[in-house]
Design an enzyme around this catalytic site. Structure first.
Site, PDB file in Angstrom:
ATOM      1  N   HIS A 124      -6.971   0.525  -7.018  1.00 28.44           N
ATOM      2  CA  HIS A 124      -7.514  -0.789  -5.267  1.00 28.44           C
ATOM      3  C   HIS A 124      -8.197  -1.510  -6.469  1.00 28.44           C
ATOM      4  O   HIS A 124      -9.358  -2.108  -5.607  1.00 28.44           O
ATOM      5  CB  HIS A 124      -8.191   0.372  -4.803  1.00 28.44           C
ATOM      6  CG  HIS A 124      -8.053  -0.172  -3.004  1.00 28.44           C
ATOM      7  ND1 HIS A 124      -7.936  -1.063  -2.351  1.00 28.44           N
ATOM      8  CD2 HIS A 124      -8.839   0.949  -1.933  1.00 28.44           C
ATOM      9  CE1 HIS A 124      -8.047  -0.732  -1.555  1.00 28.44           C
ATOM     10  NE2 HIS A 124      -8.955  -0.495  -0.765  1.00 28.44           N
ATOM     11  N   CYS A 158     -16.711   2.057   0.361  1.00 28.27           N
ATOM     12  CA  CYS A 158     -15.784   0.418   0.533  1.00 28.27           C
ATOM     13  C   CYS A 158     -14.975   1.032   2.300  1.00 28.27           C
ATOM     14  O   CYS A 158     -14.198   0.161   2.744  1.00 28.27           O
ATOM     15  CB  CYS A 158     -14.489   1.317  -0.921  1.00 28.27           C
ATOM     16  SG  CYS A 158     -13.990   2.916  -0.973  1.00 28.27           S
ATOM     17  N   GLN A 181     -10.690  -3.651  -3.607  1.00 24.67           N
ATOM     18  CA  GLN A 181     -11.431  -3.111  -2.963  1.00 24.67           C
ATOM     19  C   GLN A 181     -12.291  -3.946  -3.801  1.00 24.67           C
ATOM     20  O   GLN A 181     -13.289  -4.377  -3.988  1.00 24.67           O
ATOM     21  CB  GLN A 181     -11.782  -2.076  -3.242  1.00 24.67           C
ATOM     22  CG  GLN A 181     -13.376  -1.190  -2.614  1.00 24.67           C
ATOM     23  CD  GLN A 181     -12.566  -1.435  -1.015  1.00 24.67           C
ATOM     24  OE1 GLN A 181     -12.250  -1.473  -0.295  1.00 24.67           O
ATOM     25  NE2 GLN A 181     -14.188  -2.105  -1.519  1.00 24.67           N
ATOM     26  N   ASP A 196     -17.963   6.731  -2.013  1.00 21.13           N
ATOM     27  CA  ASP A 196     -16.337   6.816  -1.759  1.00 21.13           C
ATOM     28  C   ASP A 196     -16.526   8.586  -0.331  1.00 21.13           C
ATOM     29  O   ASP A 196     -16.751   8.863  -1.292  1.00 21.13           O
ATOM     30  CB  ASP A 196     -15.034   7.021  -1.989  1.00 21.13           C
ATOM     31  CG  ASP A 196     -13.905   6.465  -1.057  1.00 21.13           C
ATOM     32  OD1 ASP A 196     -13.618   5.921  -0.612  1.00 21.13           O
ATOM     33  OD2 ASP A 196     -12.907   5.895  -1.584  1.00 21.13           O
ATOM     34  N   ARG A 229       1.371  -1.530  -0.314  1.00 24.95           N
ATOM     35  CA  ARG A 229      -0.392  -0.054   0.135  1.00 24.95           C
ATOM     36  C   ARG A 229       0.912   1.247  -0.249  1.00 24.95           C
ATOM     37  O   ARG A 229       1.966   1.695   1.112  1.00 24.95           O
ATOM     38  CB  ARG A 229      -0.856   0.305   1.092  1.00 24.95           C
ATOM     39  CG  ARG A 229      -1.567   1.423   1.433  1.00 24.95           C
ATOM     40  CD  ARG A 229      -2.971   1.552   2.591  1.00 24.95           C
ATOM     41  NE  ARG A 229      -4.156   0.555   1.845  1.00 24.95           N
ATOM     42  CZ  ARG A 229      -5.732   1.012   2.009  1.00 24.95           C
ATOM     43  NH1 ARG A 229      -5.583   1.849   2.817  1.00 24.95           N
ATOM     44  NH2 ARG A 229      -6.169   0.224   2.030  1.00 24.95           N
ATOM     45  N   ARG A 270     -13.602  -8.055   1.590  1.00 22.49           N
ATOM     46  CA  ARG A 270     -11.909  -7.973   1.276  1.00 22.49           C
ATOM     47  C   ARG A 270     -11.669  -9.168   1.578  1.00 22.49           C
ATOM     48  O   ARG A 270     -10.905 -10.014   0.669  1.00 22.49           O
ATOM     49  CB  ARG A 270     -12.092  -7.037   2.025  1.00 22.49           C
ATOM     50  CG  ARG A 270     -12.638  -5.773   2.190  1.00 22.49           C
ATOM     51  CD  ARG A 270     -12.243  -5.068   0.555  1.00 22.49           C
ATOM     52  NE  ARG A 270     -10.378  -4.894   0.814  1.00 22.49           N
ATOM     53  CZ  ARG A 270      -9.700  -4.150   0.476  1.00 22.49           C
ATOM     54  NH1 ARG A 270     -10.558  -2.658   1.243  1.00 22.49           N
ATOM     55  NH2 ARG A 270      -8.732  -4.268   0.236  1.00 22.49           N
TER      56      ARG A 270
HETATM   57  N1   CP Z   1     -11.337   0.497   1.354  1.00 28.94           N
HETATM   58  C1   CP Z   1      -9.770   0.063   2.038  1.00 28.94           C
HETATM   59  O1   CP Z   1      -8.873  -0.002   1.649  1.00 28.94           O
HETATM   60  O2   CP Z   1     -10.345   0.430   3.402  1.00 28.94           O
HETATM   61  P1   CP Z   1      -9.030   1.285   4.397  1.00 28.94           P
HETATM   62  O3   CP Z   1      -8.486   2.372   3.994  1.00 28.94           O
HETATM   63  O4   CP Z   1      -9.482   0.941   5.961  1.00 28.94           O
HETATM   64  O5   CP Z   1      -7.828  -0.445   4.506  1.00 28.94           O
END
Ligand code: CP
Length: 298
Positions: free
Chosen positions: A129, A251, A132, A210, A102, A279
């Site tokens: 992403h 998300c 997701q 989002d 990440r 997830r």
């Molecule tokens: N949706 C998502 O990626 O959540 P986080 O940022 O908490 O990992």
């Protein structure tokens, strides 16, 4: 098409692989302990940005597959002190079956994928992403069955989540629309683009949103973003313009009162909490796919 080596944008999957992944995810949700695909193996998970869902779902998912999740924070790594991405990739490839990253830096992700000899998974980057998106599709499939010809409308900030939903949705035969104000829309997408959120949700089976100010956004732009996106919230009224039975997705994390009302977030016209759970199941199926022997490996 052979099994993908990396999972960076979601476009690495073809329709058959995605279908297989979603079926495996559903099976793993039914029987979470049924696969030992990572028995005795380590998955390196590098978090250069905060995370609740991605971290907990990957950590628990790797454990359920019999593996060891090795969580790495930037302040624990020599990468922060100038070691190259190439050398990091070479070393982590000697210790782990998969590397997750990440990051706020797309170049680091691409560099890792270039130099790693094990699969690299994008756990969120500024542009994409995809982890997701596979959970989103699992959630939609649970509610709608076959996704071909179904419609989902994303309303709000045209960001990495919207882009990945469109990429992976198109592979599944889903019609993805994105409604965003001028200046907040993406263009490099197969999605159908709208400015009017009400027009965009007509005929939709689900509506997705989002946050209006993401981790990658400059805090100084927050007030302007909130003003520009004000009419793009998921409300009961917006859901009324969609198909009967349409539901909300998000998300997370959410800011109730901004991009979604509290009544929708915690009400019965949403599948957001199932989506958060999914997830883990979707990522377990992805990890299974990535570590499965590839024909070209002999
Ligand atoms: N949706 C998502 O990626 O959540 P986080 O940022 O908490 O990992």
């Amino acid at each position: 098409m052979p099994a993908p080596h990396h999972f960076i944008t979601g476009a690495e999957l073809d329709a058959d692989r995605l279908d297989l992944l979603l079926h495996r995810a559903a099976a793993l949700k039914e029987a979470p302990q049924s696969s030992r695909a990572l028995e005795g193996r380590t998955v390196a998970l590098i978090f250069q940005k905060p995370s609740t869902r991605t971290r907990t779902s990957f950590e628990s998912g790797v454990f359920e597959l019999g593996g060891h999740p090795m969580i790495l924070r930037p302040d624990e790594m020599q990468l922060t002190r100038g070691e190259s991405v190439k050398d990091t990739a070479l070393v982590l490839s000697r210790h782990s079956a998969v590397i997750g990253l990440r990051t706020g830096d797309e170049d680091q992700l691409n560099g890792l994928a270039e130099h790693a000899s094990v699969p690299v998974v994008n756990m969120l980057s500024p542009g994409h992403h995809p982890c997701q998106a596979i959970a989103d599709l699992l959630t939609l499939k649970e509610a709608l069955g076959d996704l071909k010809g179904r419609t989902i409308t994303y309303v709000g900030d045209g960001n990495n989540v919207a882009r990945s939903l469109a990429v992976v949705g198109e592979i599944a035969g889903l019609k993805v629309r994105i409604a965003a104000p001028s200046g907040y829309q993406i263009t490099d997408t197969p999605a159908e683009l709208f400015e009017d959120p009400v027009e965009a949700v007509k005929g939709a089976d689900a509506i997705y949103t989002d946050v209006w100010v993401s981790m990658s956004d400059d805090e100084s732009s927050a007030a302007a973003r909130r003003e520009a996106l004000h009419d793009y919230a998921i409300t009961d009224e917006l859901l009324d313009h969609a198909n009967d039975g349409a539901f909300a997705l998000h998300c997370l994390p959410a800011h109730p009162g901004e991009e979604i009302t509290e009544s929708v977030l915690y009400g019965d016209r949403q599948r957001i909490w199932d989506q958060a759970e999914n997830r883990r199941h979707a990522q377990k199926a992805l990890l299974e796919l990535l570590v499965s022997p590839r024909a070209e490996d002999g």
